[in-house]
Design a protein around this motif. Sequence first.
Motif, short mmCIF file in Angstrom:
data_model
loop_
_atom_site.label_atom_id
_atom_site.label_comp_id
_atom_site.label_asym_id
_atom_site.label_seq_id
_atom_site.Cartn_x
_atom_site.Cartn_y
_atom_site.Cartn_z
N THR A 116 8.73 12.68 5.26
CA THR A 116 8.55 11.27 4.93
C THR A 116 7.28 11.16 4.22
N PRO A 117 7.21 10.08 3.16
CA PRO A 117 6.03 9.90 2.34
C PRO A 117 5.25 8.78 3.36
N GLY A 118 5.72 8.60 4.58
CA GLY A 118 5.10 7.38 5.21
C GLY A 118 5.78 6.25 4.91
N GLY A 119 5.15 5.29 5.57
CA GLY A 119 5.53 3.69 5.09
C GLY A 119 4.62 2.91 5.97
N SER A 120 4.68 1.74 5.56
CA SER A 120 5.65 0.92 4.95
C SER A 120 5.70 1.30 3.24
N SER A 121 4.73 1.52 2.74
CA SER A 121 4.23 1.34 1.34
C SER A 121 4.94 2.61 0.82
N SER A 122 6.25 3.20 1.31
CA SER A 122 6.61 4.35 1.07
C SER A 122 6.95 4.57 -0.51
N GLY A 123 7.34 3.99 -1.43
CA GLY A 123 7.41 4.25 -2.93
C GLY A 123 6.15 4.11 -3.91
N SER A 124 5.29 3.32 -3.34
CA SER A 124 4.00 3.20 -3.97
C SER A 124 3.23 4.32 -3.78
N GLY A 125 3.09 4.80 -2.37
CA GLY A 125 2.48 6.08 -2.06
C GLY A 125 2.86 7.23 -2.54
N ALA A 126 4.39 7.48 -2.66
CA ALA A 126 4.95 8.50 -3.35
C ALA A 126 4.74 8.46 -4.69
N ALA A 127 4.87 7.53 -5.34
CA ALA A 127 4.92 7.32 -7.10
C ALA A 127 3.53 7.72 -7.49
N VAL A 128 2.42 7.10 -6.81
CA VAL A 128 1.00 7.60 -7.21
C VAL A 128 0.85 8.87 -6.84
N GLY A 129 1.21 9.61 -5.71
CA GLY A 129 1.05 10.87 -5.24
C GLY A 129 1.59 11.81 -6.01
N ASP A 130 2.85 11.40 -6.74
CA ASP A 130 3.64 12.28 -7.33
C ASP A 130 3.52 12.06 -9.11
N PHE A 131 2.34 11.34 -9.30
CA PHE A 131 2.05 11.04 -10.89
C PHE A 131 3.17 10.26 -11.57
N GLN A 132 4.17 9.51 -10.78
CA GLN A 132 4.82 8.83 -11.38
C GLN A 132 4.36 7.19 -11.88
N ALA A 133 3.13 7.08 -11.26
CA ALA A 133 2.32 5.76 -11.71
C ALA A 133 0.92 6.18 -11.51
N THR A 134 0.11 5.40 -12.21
CA THR A 134 -1.19 5.61 -12.23
C THR A 134 -1.65 5.09 -11.17
N LEU A 135 -1.54 3.68 -10.57
CA LEU A 135 -2.00 2.97 -9.60
C LEU A 135 -0.77 2.24 -8.88
N GLY A 136 -1.33 1.92 -7.43
CA GLY A 136 0.01 1.31 -6.87
C GLY A 136 -0.55 0.44 -6.07
N VAL A 137 0.34 -0.62 -5.75
CA VAL A 137 0.03 -1.55 -4.71
C VAL A 137 0.84 -1.56 -3.44
N GLY A 138 0.26 -1.55 -2.45
CA GLY A 138 1.15 -1.66 -0.97
C GLY A 138 0.65 -2.69 -0.19
N PHE A 178 -2.70 -9.91 10.20
CA PHE A 178 -3.08 -8.38 9.91
C PHE A 178 -2.70 -7.96 8.36
N ASP A 179 -1.81 -8.78 8.03
CA ASP A 179 -1.19 -8.19 6.40
C ASP A 179 -2.34 -8.24 5.61
N THR A 180 -2.49 -7.21 5.09
CA THR A 180 -3.51 -6.91 3.91
C THR A 180 -2.80 -6.06 2.73
N LEU A 181 -3.12 -6.81 1.58
CA LEU A 181 -2.84 -6.00 0.29
C LEU A 181 -3.55 -4.56 0.37
N GLY A 182 -3.03 -3.40 -0.11
CA GLY A 182 -3.51 -2.00 -0.19
C GLY A 182 -3.43 -1.74 -1.40
N LEU A 183 -4.24 -0.82 -1.89
CA LEU A 183 -4.13 -0.13 -3.08
C LEU A 183 -4.25 1.26 -3.28
#
Lengths: 465, 465
Positions: free
Chosen positions: A165-187, A225-230
Amino acid sequence: MEGYQLPATQVLARFKDGSLTVEEYARSLLSRIQQRDATVKAWAYLDPEYVIKQAKALDQMPAEQRGPLHGVAVAVKDVIYTKGNKSLHKRVCCAYCCLPKCAWADMPTQFNSPIYEVHAPKLDAASVAILRQAGALLLGKTTTTEFAATTVGPKTSNPHDPTRTPGGSSSGSGAAVGDFQATLGVGTQTGGSTIRPGSFNGIYAFKPTWNSISREGQKIYALLFDTLGLYARSVDDLELLADIFALHDDAPPPEAPFRVQGARFAVLKTMVWPEVGAGTAAAMDKAAALLRAHGAEVEEIELPPEFDDMPHYHRVVLHAEGRVSFLPEYRTAADKLHGFLVGHVENEHNYTRAEQLRAWDSMAALRPKMDSIAAGYEAIITPSVPDEAPEGLQSTGSASFCSIWTGLHTPTVNVPGFKGENGLPIGLTLVAPRYHDRHLLAVSKAVGEIFEAEGGWNRNSSLGV
Amino acid sequence: MEGYQLPATQVLARFKDGSLTVEEYARSLLSRIQQRDATVKAWAYLDPEYVIKQAKALDQMPAEQRGPLHGVAVAVKDVIYTKGNKSLHKRVCCAYCCLPKCAWADMPTQFNSPIYEVHAPKLDAASVAILRQAGALLLGKTTTTEFAATTVGPKTSNPHDPTRTPGGSSSGSGAAVGDFQATLGVGTQTGGSTIRPGSFNGIYAFKPTWNSISREGQKIYALLFDTLGLYARSVDDLELLADIFALHDDAPPPEAPFRVQGARFAVLKTMVWPEVGAGTAAAMDKAAALLRAHGAEVEEIELPPEFDDMPHYHRVVLHAEGRVSFLPEYRTAADKLHGFLVGHVENEHNYTRAEQLRAWDSMAALRPKMDSIAAGYEAIITPSVPDEAPEGLQSTGSASFCSIWTGLHTPTVNVPGFKGENGLPIGLTLVAPRYHDRHLLAVSKAVGEIFEAEGGWNRNSSLGV
């Protein structure tokens, strides 16, 4: 280095000196995505045509109109509203007005919920509006667990090991930035949804002080609790985002970079330490040793017993607020709502209002106490996750080590650099008092340089990039 | 009685026994609106064709599918998202696809801001989704001050005296329900935006416990204060809404109606009493006398000195949270944003983070203390507003007496029945501990019967209805 590999600071420098166009950079990212998407599956929505259209428009913008994030590619978690492209909408709309495709010309926001399969609100979230105004290139929407509120993984894999798993719930943003598919991500983070994918994907993840960035247009789970993450692969890139989102401490920005030499850190295992695995336990030891070796004073601390109930308080408030947040979906389509969220609305644990208020008020009373404790150190170092990313894509892992800090509203940064028994990345969390976000970033930069150089894990060799 | 005059409970009974159709009722309301709109101007958006279309669809619905609010007309404040009518959109869209009118087929949400002049998000707020699923007839959108965040009045007049303000920021919902143009109304409160129009328009206004109704889709001003508010001309109608929004106390619903005889009330002037005018001062005296005459025990209480700073805390948090909330509008169109809100974003008072946290944490600590005080009485009786509605439409009046309770998260109900020197309505606020919403409604019903019968003000004679 190819465009997709660059951090935002270098992307901006290259745009400025004319050695790279936004379109070239965008095509480099799209090519990386094309190469990797079948494995990582980080995207809930991505329209290459729309990306290139934005890139071309940004390239045509006169220099004096360019924003501080001009052309930098951002991945946005699919629980945050994005309005997409108006002119594209018009064109499609005129040609195919009564076809369902008409609605899809806008960038959808679907929350990984079947209830919102056809859902394209013509709205930018506050965070997206700020990013867009700053010149960001919006790549697309990234995968999430259902409403960012369950731990059931989406289709996304960990780029460092697709069986995990890439983890979650911000799975795609974490994986995309981790994999150089995006420079920055918002979760986003309600329990551990920003920090956990940060650790699992080997990147920097920043949960700012609660409500220091507007959450308008971000699906509500638990208001408190909900907080925007970067996400970024460097602290300098997070600093850039902190500027854009107008994060300011009371103290003016320091004139010189923060130095680890002579600084005072705390190491904190917390009340959930029994959940720790070998990888994180070793990372904690190594972190303390590295900081000491670099001349820092490192003190092991414990929280007073009154903090012991924090996990319980977090759980009670999460259920109580989820009971309110998912009532509309429950009323209109309960059969399409995950059982965990149905349980919230039906108050399956029979939490009373009195218990809910006790949790609410106790957490509120602990926040200034935590600030006082944290103020004694440059940062507190504590686990991000129990261990490296677990196997399988079914569960996105445990939020135990994160939810304490989400409830306490403190800023936290996941700093990567360590690795687990299977070679996957492990990060640690740095904590500062509320509204010491910029201080925490400055400390994270210096600490991250040490952890990344000497912690034992290397991003580029892990991915062969 | 004509359809427009009926409370929701009677509307529902007539629909059930077949003596009234939703269409007849809707036409009665539209006729009332047509007659009064040039004077009161409560509506930001109202499309009679859409209202009749909904009404006809509701009439055709089989009895077993009808919701608990089947056909009852609700006015929605224009800071809350409404998605309008899909099929209507399609028709207009196909016929005039590239005309600006295309966008207007959806019910707009404009916040009384020039920035959002063309803005029709295809979204229902959580509250609107719940109302719609319960069968509500959505009449239209009602006027508000800019973003429900200034005190500059919209065009709306007080139905009892068109030279006076209906209050704000829920100006239109308050005036529409007060003037029999809508049976129920939805507003919001961040300072006094629900309770104040309640008092000025002579109706019941209910601010439930903070976050007991989802605020998803309601423009954010201050997360910690913003609360959905409800309007009706009877407490029974508010009870109906409380059922629909799933408000539950810990205590089970009482078997017998609440009786004033033998009950214990507190009368509280608060730290802002120096702002009181003759009308409210007289109403407070009369209220105590009436309750005593009906056999209640009425005790005058004062709050401990630690509550003295509540108005200051509220102001600091309001500015600090507004600084975050209006950053997107400031960045994209500062010239179209009211100076008061520009001041928030620019932190014109130079509030520090430390001051902000002190206000946040102090209020949090006072909430359980207030609950304990309030738990000693069936309700606390306190002013809603300084006096009857002031002259002019420029300013919507003072929120001083309300913002304390917004900050403390307690449920409050404005109970009408008194009048000022110029014959305009004056209400008083009843307060209970957090999550004692249903208890407070039960008490308000019994108290309201006394205040409305013997307080000196009469709605129907005031309006000639």
